[in-house]
Design a protein around this motif. Sequence first.
Motif, mmCIF file in Angstrom:
data_model
loop_
_atom_site.group_PDB
_atom_site.id
_atom_site.type_symbol
_atom_site.label_atom_id
_atom_site.label_comp_id
_atom_site.label_asym_id
_atom_site.label_seq_id
_atom_site.Cartn_x
_atom_site.Cartn_y
_atom_site.Cartn_z
ATOM 1 N N SER A 47 47.202 7.871 31.662
ATOM 2 C CA SER A 47 46.217 8.701 30.960
ATOM 3 C C SER A 47 45.073 9.104 31.881
ATOM 4 N N GLY A 48 44.559 8.157 32.653
ATOM 5 C CA GLY A 48 43.485 8.471 33.584
ATOM 6 C C GLY A 48 43.921 9.452 34.648
ATOM 7 N N LYS A 49 45.117 9.244 35.179
ATOM 8 C CA LYS A 49 45.632 10.146 36.212
ATOM 9 C C LYS A 49 45.903 11.538 35.625
ATOM 10 N N TYR A 50 46.395 11.590 34.391
ATOM 11 C CA TYR A 50 46.637 12.873 33.742
ATOM 12 C C TYR A 50 45.315 13.632 33.559
ATOM 13 N N ALA A 51 44.288 12.933 33.055
ATOM 14 C CA ALA A 51 42.976 13.565 32.879
ATOM 15 C C ALA A 51 42.429 14.055 34.220
ATOM 16 N N ALA A 52 42.632 13.272 35.277
ATOM 17 C CA ALA A 52 42.168 13.668 36.609
ATOM 18 C C ALA A 52 42.870 14.939 37.084
ATOM 19 N N LYS A 53 44.176 14.998 36.891
ATOM 20 C CA LYS A 53 44.931 16.181 37.294
ATOM 21 C C LYS A 53 44.439 17.419 36.543
ATOM 22 N N GLU A 54 44.202 17.269 35.244
ATOM 23 C CA GLU A 54 43.695 18.388 34.433
ATOM 24 C C GLU A 54 42.302 18.809 34.898
ATOM 25 N N ALA A 55 41.447 17.839 35.209
ATOM 26 C CA ALA A 55 40.096 18.158 35.669
ATOM 27 C C ALA A 55 40.137 18.936 36.987
ATOM 28 N N VAL A 56 40.993 18.506 37.898
ATOM 29 C CA VAL A 56 41.135 19.201 39.184
ATOM 30 C C VAL A 56 41.666 20.604 38.958
ATOM 31 N N LYS A 57 42.680 20.708 38.130
ATOM 32 C CA LYS A 57 43.282 22.022 37.857
ATOM 33 C C LYS A 57 42.240 22.975 37.256
ATOM 34 N N LYS A 58 41.457 22.482 36.304
ATOM 35 C CA LYS A 58 40.408 23.315 35.689
ATOM 36 C C LYS A 58 39.378 23.757 36.725
ATOM 37 N N ALA A 59 38.974 22.837 37.593
ATOM 38 C CA ALA A 59 37.978 23.174 38.610
ATOM 39 C C ALA A 59 38.502 24.234 39.573
ATOM 40 N N LEU A 60 39.744 24.117 39.968
ATOM 41 C CA LEU A 60 40.329 25.075 40.902
ATOM 42 C C LEU A 60 40.540 26.445 40.262
ATOM 43 N N LEU A 61 41.051 26.453 39.033
ATOM 44 C CA LEU A 61 41.374 27.717 38.373
ATOM 45 C C LEU A 61 40.140 28.431 37.828
ATOM 46 N N SER A 62 39.160 27.684 37.319
ATOM 47 C CA SER A 62 37.998 28.315 36.682
ATOM 48 C C SER A 62 37.157 29.118 37.662
ATOM 49 N N ASN A 63 37.112 28.712 38.899
ATOM 50 C CA ASN A 63 36.365 29.456 39.922
ATOM 51 C C ASN A 63 37.266 30.347 40.759
ATOM 52 N N LYS A 64 38.502 30.487 40.298
ATOM 53 C CA LYS A 64 39.483 31.343 40.974
ATOM 54 C C LYS A 64 39.666 30.968 42.447
ATOM 55 N N LEU A 65 39.617 29.652 42.716
ATOM 56 C CA LEU A 65 39.851 29.167 44.073
ATOM 57 C C LEU A 65 41.327 29.279 44.432
ATOM 58 N N ILE A 66 42.175 29.232 43.401
ATOM 59 C CA ILE A 66 43.616 29.439 43.544
ATOM 60 C C ILE A 66 44.102 30.157 42.298
ATOM 61 N N GLU A 67 45.317 30.691 42.352
ATOM 62 C CA GLU A 67 45.886 31.372 41.189
ATOM 63 C C GLU A 67 46.677 30.434 40.304
ATOM 64 N N ASN A 68 47.321 29.429 40.909
ATOM 65 C CA ASN A 68 48.156 28.514 40.133
ATOM 66 C C ASN A 68 48.387 27.247 40.949
ATOM 67 N N ILE A 69 48.586 26.143 40.242
ATOM 68 C CA ILE A 69 48.920 24.876 40.889
ATOM 69 C C ILE A 69 49.656 24.019 39.863
ATOM 70 N N SER A 70 50.698 23.340 40.321
ATOM 71 C CA SER A 70 51.429 22.463 39.406
ATOM 72 C C SER A 70 50.751 21.102 39.384
ATOM 73 N N MET A 71 50.964 20.369 38.322
ATOM 74 C CA MET A 71 50.361 19.041 38.192
ATOM 75 C C MET A 71 50.847 18.104 39.298
ATOM 76 N N LYS A 72 52.076 18.282 39.733
ATOM 77 C CA LYS A 72 52.620 17.407 40.773
ATOM 78 C C LYS A 72 52.011 17.672 42.145
ATOM 79 N N GLU A 73 51.450 18.862 42.342
ATOM 80 C CA GLU A 73 50.783 19.178 43.610
ATOM 81 C C GLU A 73 49.420 18.495 43.717
ATOM 82 N N ILE A 74 48.922 17.996 42.597
ATOM 83 C CA ILE A 74 47.674 17.240 42.549
ATOM 84 C C ILE A 74 48.065 15.774 42.453
ATOM 85 N N GLU A 75 47.789 15.011 43.490
ATOM 86 C CA GLU A 75 48.198 13.605 43.508
ATOM 87 C C GLU A 75 46.963 12.716 43.389
#
Length: 115
Positions: A47-75
């Motif tokens: 659960s903690g790791k899942y929340a962390a992955k979502e937080a990273v994904k939101k941070a990257l996508l919300s500022n348009k730092l990247i267009e897409n990233i899979s959860m597995k690419e965030i370790e």
Amino acid sequence: MISIGTDIVMIERIKKLAEDKRFLNKIFTDKEIKYCNSHAKPHVHFSGKYAAKEAVKKALLSNKLIENISMKEIEVLNNPDKSPYITLNKLIHFKCNISISHDGHYAIAFVIIEK
């Protein structure tokens, strides 16, 4: 600092999803699965790791730092003292500072991304 992200998940929801090995293999790396399964209550750590992955994904996508990233690419890995850290397998020019917490029914993560 160039971006922030946060996420909260219900531990019971991730516990149910984690019963399906397809979910685990789609979201988590082998290292993450091994770490979580080494604990008495793996679902809390998933659960903690899942929340962390979502937080990273939101941070990257919300500022348009990247267009897409899979959860597995965030370790989400752990130092010897058990503190978490993030590796972005394809985005080595970003540094992620992560905090994860579990309490009761929830796991929460907060990330600050730096360049």
